[in-house]
Design an enzyme around this catalytic site. Sequence first.
Site, PDB file in Angstrom:
ATOM      1  N   TYR A 178       0.803  -1.213   0.000  1.00 15.79           N
ATOM      2  CA  TYR A 178       0.000   0.000   0.000  1.00 15.79           C
ATOM      3  C   TYR A 178       0.848   1.281   0.000  1.00 15.79           C
ATOM      4  CZ  TYR A 178      -4.750   1.705   0.580  1.00 15.79           C
ATOM      5  OH  TYR A 178      -5.983   2.239   0.372  1.00 15.79           O
ATOM      6  N   ASP A 200      -7.411  -2.962   4.007  1.00 16.70           N
ATOM      7  CA  ASP A 200      -8.193  -2.082   3.141  1.00 16.70           C
ATOM      8  C   ASP A 200      -9.333  -2.868   2.481  1.00 16.70           C
ATOM      9  OD1 ASP A 200      -8.658   0.277   1.500  1.00 16.70           O
ATOM     10  OD2 ASP A 200      -7.767  -0.857  -0.148  1.00 16.70           O
ATOM     11  N   LYS A 209      -1.024 -14.073   4.404  1.00 16.56           N
ATOM     12  CA  LYS A 209      -0.863 -15.016   3.282  1.00 16.56           C
ATOM     13  C   LYS A 209       0.559 -15.593   3.400  1.00 16.56           C
ATOM     14  CE  LYS A 209      -2.513 -16.693  -0.641  1.00 16.56           C
ATOM     15  NZ  LYS A 209      -3.741 -17.449  -0.827  1.00 16.56           N
ATOM     16  N   ASP A 241      -7.526 -15.468   2.105  1.00 14.39           N
ATOM     17  CA  ASP A 241      -8.615 -15.917   1.209  1.00 14.39           C
ATOM     18  C   ASP A 241      -9.661 -16.707   1.989  1.00 14.39           C
ATOM     19  OD1 ASP A 241      -6.427 -17.579   1.468  1.00 14.39           O
ATOM     20  OD2 ASP A 241      -6.462 -18.353  -0.573  1.00 14.39           O
TER      21      ASP A 241
END
Length: 335
Positions: free
Chosen positions: A125, A229, A172, A205
């Site tokens: 980001y 976000d 992740k 996920d």
Amino acid sequence: MAKHTITLIPGDGIGPEIVAATVRILEASGVDIEWETHIIGAQALEKFGTTIPDATIDSIKKNRVALKGPLTTPIGKGFTSVNVGLRKALDLYANVRPVKALPNIESRYPELDLVIVRENTEDLYAGLEHVVVPGVVESIKIITEKASTRIAEYAFQYSVANNRKKVTAIHKANIMKLSDGLFLECFYNVAKKYPNIEADDKIVDNACMQLVMRPEQFDVMVLENLYGDIVSDLCAGLIGGLGLAPGSNIGEQGAVFEAVHGSAPDIAGQGVANPTAILMSGIMMLRHLEENDAAARVEKAMMDVFIEGETRTKDLGGSAKTADFASAIIDKMKQ
Ligand code: NAI
């Protein structure tokens, strides 16, 4: 009663409409506030030749509290995100976004009550990207032990202070073994200091699927910047939409309160935006200022308007204008 001087950034798009409605409501609560209005972003670029004027940063540093409307960031070109710049300039490292269903609002999960704690200063980001050779772009993801530990500490301290039971790290690390692996390692190192708070983790996920299927399993979630976000908007959808999701950006130098949503150019200038998200950010701001009675008054009036169900903005299936909704809350406070 103490007087508070607060930096006010109306923002772009629907920003000035929802901020004006919120200012009216907060002032009607009886809190003594002097607003210092500043511009930032595209408006500042036009007027001062810079997107983040020193005067705006200085005002927030001096007052230590700001209420901010959304800012437009050009897509795929133009200046870099002013939101990111502001968070970096003030080191507002913790983005706290409560996700709580409101009464009498149609949503999939009327009992939902969770909190997103998003790391606010690094990750993909940060927008560190460059063209390696034409047709090949590199975007750099920075994750540090310092920022990962700091945000984990914040999430656990928040949980203790707010009587929360569990913190879940979202990552992740199966794929990004080094970067997300470090984030996760820091999380579990910090968790050891808080034996009374349950700590677990989920891959991002799977976490998204779980949020849609069984969101009640989450209490406080701590995420890197980009996952935070995206998951924030997903969570806003669980409780009735972006018009209802508030937030705060917290650091050692101050706190900036703002909604999760953006400048909503599709409805800007029509006076139909829902001011609830930024109003709830304003209520968080009152609590941050220890104006707990006023915060409770505004919150109760807002809840009463929702329970009554007569005055609703378009996003919630009603026809009330932004200003009508604000007036209904102000009327409730007078009753
Ligand atoms: P958005 O959040 O502005 O809008 C998404 C959808 O939600 C639109 O259909 C919009 O009408 C609706 N919506 C949002 N807030 C609403 C409200 N209060 N009441 C009723 N409906 C509402 O997201 P989008 O369109 O992706 O971004 C627009 C601009 O906002 C972009 O320039 C983006 O960079 C910026 N942005 C700024 C943020 C900030 O300042 N913190 C956060 C997110 C986006």
